[in-house]
Design an enzyme around this catalytic site. Structure first.
Site, PDB file in Angstrom:
ATOM      1  N   ALA A 182      82.338 -17.403   2.477  1.00 45.13           N
ATOM      2  CA  ALA A 182      82.447 -17.362   1.012  1.00 45.13           C
ATOM      3  C   ALA A 182      81.366 -16.467   0.419  1.00 45.13           C
ATOM      4  CB  ALA A 182      82.357 -18.773   0.437  1.00 45.13           C
ATOM      5  N   ASP A 183      80.146 -16.588   0.915  1.00 44.00           N
ATOM      6  CA  ASP A 183      79.065 -15.712   0.459  1.00 44.00           C
ATOM      7  C   ASP A 183      79.378 -14.256   0.762  1.00 44.00           C
ATOM      8  OD1 ASP A 183      76.980 -17.170  -0.818  1.00 44.00           O
ATOM      9  OD2 ASP A 183      76.461 -18.084   1.086  1.00 44.00           O
ATOM     10  N   LEU A 184      79.859 -14.002   1.974  1.00 40.26           N
ATOM     11  CA  LEU A 184      80.067 -12.622   2.402  1.00 40.26           C
ATOM     12  C   LEU A 184      81.235 -11.970   1.661  1.00 40.26           C
ATOM     13  CD1 LEU A 184      79.452 -13.235   6.198  1.00 40.26           C
ATOM     14  CD2 LEU A 184      77.897 -12.134   4.583  1.00 40.26           C
ATOM     15  N   GLY A 225      80.024 -11.205  -1.759  1.00 36.42           N
ATOM     16  CA  GLY A 225      79.156 -10.026  -1.738  1.00 36.42           C
ATOM     17  C   GLY A 225      79.946  -8.737  -1.637  1.00 36.42           C
TER      18      GLY A 225
END
Length: 418
Positions: free
Chosen positions: A190-192, A195
């Site tokens: 989810a973070d990646l 980003g």
């Protein structure tokens, strides 16, 4: 009859030297980014911009820095997590609660093209650094905000971490086996994804600015970024009356398209149509399966997967993975081995593609990390520098950009501003 235009020949991979012509400037050269983010989504975005030539100035809290600087394990006293997503940046320490620190930040933003932040919605406005306030002083500014649930909607105030968003995006509901609990994806997907979406949005906003002369806000909600890739799973629910659920490694619409066990390792097979199935069965040594009425169409193979898969596993278990992969490759059937992270890190193919890079670091020595996945043939990007030490570039940035004297910088440092 008009003559047909000859199609251009498919371009083959150019040698690394040709792709890295000395005269070529990376596409974001001349773009300055003020990076106020920490942990993963924002730093991953900023690193991607830095790799493509942007000057990225990472603002960190004096004495502490990015949260991940304290996360083990360490190499030479530096956190490997931090170093993995913070190359191609300069580190400037700045106390944003101090009036002098806010003056410095305003000065930097006035000279910037992009501001990137991932505070909870409303935090930057309270500090006086919201988009509306900043655009008045710098109308060309691209302001990118990353948050867990976005800035609108009933759940906007909620804090969002990768695990929370993975769960609330439906991804964990789809990940795991039917008789087991939901599972998170092995990395912080989810973070990646957030980003990458932010880097995409910033680049689009820069393109729009080139045409209009005006900056704009780029807003990324991690939940939005993770819900969008549901694609056909959401389509199954909305348009076919289905309820997507955990299937382990099985695909809802294609068989064979999952993990199978060879004699010594696990394999993946991607047999997505009848032509591939015929070639696959030939390579397997079971051409009879092609004419079997239970398996002779794509739809029948899905319906009868519980009959077909045990047959395939029995056959594949008779030989080692390398032999099957050679057979499938010869037959033109997509197949692969389930590799360990260590095998991927040592992959000769990835190394040949420039995806394994080693950068110098003043404390950790040579730091090895994944390279740049976007390959531009004329204006390629590349890691610009190793991950910075905390505050490594404070003096350089303040004296070069803001024209502060060394004595003034020393005074600010003594006061705990930088």
């Amino acid at each position: 009859m008009a003559s047909r235009k000859r199609r251009p020949k498919t371009r083959t991979a150019a040698p690394a030297a040709a792709r890295r012509a000395p005269a070529a400037r990376p596409p974001l050269a001349g773009i300055r980014v003020i990076d106020l983010t920490r942990v993963l989504a924002g730093p991953f975005c900023a690193m991607a911009l830095g790799d493509m030539g942007a000057e990225v100035i990472k603002i960190e809290e004096p004495g502490k820095g990015d949260d991940t600087r304290g996360w083990p394990p360490f190499a030479g006293g530096e956190a490997t997590y931090f170093m993995s997503v913070n190359r191609s940046k300069k580190s400037l320490t700045l106390n944003l609660k101090a009036p002098e620190g806010q003056v410095i930040l305003h000065g930097l933003i006035a000279r910037a093209d992009v501001v990137l932040e991932n505070f909870r919605p409303g935090t930057m406005e309270r500090l006086g650094f919201g988009f509306e306030a900043l655009r008045k002083k710098n109308p060309r500014l691209i302001y990118c905000s990353i948050s867990g649930f976005g800035e609108s909607g009933p759940e906007a105030p909620r804090p969002g971490y990768d695990l929370i968003v993975q769960g609330e995006s439906g991804v964990m509901d789809l990940t795991g086996f039917p008789d087991g609990p939901p599972l998170k994806v092995g990395n912080s997907i989810a973070d990646l994804v957030a980003g990458m979406s932010a880097a995409h949005g910033i680049t689009l906003a820069l393109l729009a600015r080139q045409r209009s002369g005006r900056g704009q806000k780029v807003e990324i909600g991690m939940l939005d970024a993770m819900a969008a890739p549901l694609t056909y799973q959401a389509g199954l629910y909305w348009n076919a009356g289905g309820r997507p659920a955990r299937r382990g490694n099985a695909h809802p619409s294609i068989v064979p398209y999952e993990v199978y066990q060879a004699q010594d390792a696990y394999l993946t097979l991607g047999v997505a149509n009848n032509s591939l199935f015929e070639r696959f069965c030939g390579a397997l040594g079971r051409p009879d399966l092609v004419k079997d009425e239970r398996f002779d169409t794509e739809a029948k193979r899905v319906t009868n997967r519980d009959v077909l898969n045990p047959i395939l596993n029995a056959e594949l278990g008779r030989r080692p993975a390398a032999e099957w992969l050679a057979r499938m490759d010869k037959a033109g059937v997509p197949a692969g081995k389930i590799k360990t992270v260590a095998e991927v890190c040592e992959s000769p193919h990835l190394k040949a593609r420039g995806m394994v890079v080693s950068l110098p670091h003043p404390k950790a020595g040579a730091v090895t990390m994944m390279g740049v996945p976007i390959r531009l043939w004329e204006t390629p990007g590349a890691p610009q520098a190793g991950p910075p030490l905390l505050g490594q570039h404070t003096d350089e940035v303040l004296t070069r950009l803001l024209r502060y004297s060394p004595a003034k910088v020393a005074k600010l440092r003594a006061a705990g501003v930088v």
